[in-house]
Write a protein that holds these residues in place. Structure first.
Motif, PDB file in Angstrom:
ATOM      1  N   MET A 210       9.808  -4.520   7.170  1.00  0.00           N
ATOM      2  CA  MET A 210       8.500  -4.005   6.652  1.00  0.00           C
ATOM      3  C   MET A 210       7.338  -5.552   6.991  1.00  0.00           C
ATOM      4  SD  MET A 210       6.377  -1.492   6.126  1.00  0.00           S
ATOM      5  CE  MET A 210       7.144  -0.533   5.150  1.00  0.00           C
ATOM      6  N   THR A 211       6.440  -5.337   7.994  1.00  0.00           N
ATOM      7  CA  THR A 211       5.600  -6.277   8.428  1.00  0.00           C
ATOM      8  C   THR A 211       4.163  -5.713   7.674  1.00  0.00           C
ATOM      9  OG1 THR A 211       4.969  -5.444  10.367  1.00  0.00           O
ATOM     10  CG2 THR A 211       6.617  -6.764  10.580  1.00  0.00           C
ATOM     11  N   LYS A 212       3.072  -6.715   7.651  1.00  0.00           N
ATOM     12  CA  LYS A 212       1.847  -6.175   7.088  1.00  0.00           C
ATOM     13  C   LYS A 212       1.285  -5.285   7.867  1.00  0.00           C
ATOM     14  CE  LYS A 212       0.450 -10.245   4.570  1.00  0.00           C
ATOM     15  NZ  LYS A 212      -0.570 -11.534   4.224  1.00  0.00           N
ATOM     16  N   GLN A 213       1.590  -5.693   9.380  1.00  0.00           N
ATOM     17  CA  GLN A 213       0.834  -4.580  10.182  1.00  0.00           C
ATOM     18  C   GLN A 213       1.609  -3.247   9.874  1.00  0.00           C
ATOM     19  OE1 GLN A 213       1.999  -7.399  11.304  1.00  0.00           O
ATOM     20  NE2 GLN A 213       0.431  -8.758  11.764  1.00  0.00           N
TER      21      GLN A 213
ATOM     22  N   LEU B  95       3.102  -1.934   7.364  1.00  0.00           N
ATOM     23  CA  LEU B  95       2.709  -1.321   6.136  1.00  0.00           C
ATOM     24  C   LEU B  95       1.105  -0.652   6.119  1.00  0.00           C
ATOM     25  CD1 LEU B  95       3.023  -1.139   3.161  1.00  0.00           C
ATOM     26  CD2 LEU B  95       2.496  -3.371   2.765  1.00  0.00           C
ATOM     27  N   MET B  96       0.466  -1.471   6.908  1.00  0.00           N
ATOM     28  CA  MET B  96      -0.993  -0.957   6.973  1.00  0.00           C
ATOM     29  C   MET B  96      -0.997   0.444   7.606  1.00  0.00           C
ATOM     30  SD  MET B  96      -3.170  -4.591   7.522  1.00  0.00           S
ATOM     31  CE  MET B  96      -4.485  -3.962   8.203  1.00  0.00           C
TER      32      MET B  96
ATOM     33  N   GLU C 260       0.365   3.033   5.272  1.00  0.00           N
ATOM     34  CA  GLU C 260      -0.544   3.572   4.285  1.00  0.00           C
ATOM     35  C   GLU C 260      -1.824   4.364   5.095  1.00  0.00           C
ATOM     36  OE1 GLU C 260      -1.689  -0.324   2.818  1.00  0.00           O
ATOM     37  OE2 GLU C 260      -0.249  -0.385   1.277  1.00  0.00           O
TER      38      GLU C 260
ATOM     39  N   GLU D 273       5.656   0.215   0.316  1.00  0.00           N
ATOM     40  CA  GLU D 273       6.117  -1.244   0.650  1.00  0.00           C
ATOM     41  C   GLU D 273       7.800  -1.351   0.566  1.00  0.00           C
ATOM     42  OE1 GLU D 273       5.583  -1.003  -3.784  1.00  0.00           O
ATOM     43  OE2 GLU D 273       4.412  -0.355  -2.156  1.00  0.00           O
TER      44      GLU D 273
END
Length: 104
Positions: free
Chosen positions: A4-7, A9-10, A13, A66
């Motif tokens: 899982m990367t921040k991108q 995860l965004m 969501e 997450e």
């Protein structure tokens, strides 16, 4: 292992918000972690020991996005056991034909 990367995860969501979670299950990250999970457990259902074809999220993706790609949150299951975990997904197939007692 957690892919899982921040991108991602965004994006996830956003897909959850738009009710397009199927896009997550089409991602290369999901396909990769799914294959790793099945291989790690010898493709055996963790509930009954039969051949696993599904990978179950212990914590639901919609509630804990997450954790969607975290190995510790995944376990292989056969289709029967996975359906027992998610009876709500089968509900649409068991609708009553008639909504009220009067049929005609």
């Amino acid at each position: 292992m957690d892919l899982m990367t921040k991108q991602l995860l965004m994006k996830l969501e956003q897909w959850i918000e738009q009710d397009k979670i199927v896009r997550f299950y089409q991602s290369k990250e999901w396909r990769k972690i799914r294959a790793v999970t099945l291989r790690m457990y010898g493709s055996r259902c963790q509930q009954c020991g039969k051949k696993a074809t599904m990978v179950h999220h212990k914590e639901a993706v919609r509630k804990r996005p997450e954790l969607a790609l975290r190995l510790s949150n995944l376990e292989p299951e056969c289709k029967v056991c996975h359906n027992k975990e998610h009876p709500e997904k089968l509900a649409k197939f068991h609708k009553k034909i008639f909504e009220n007692e009067e049929r005609w």
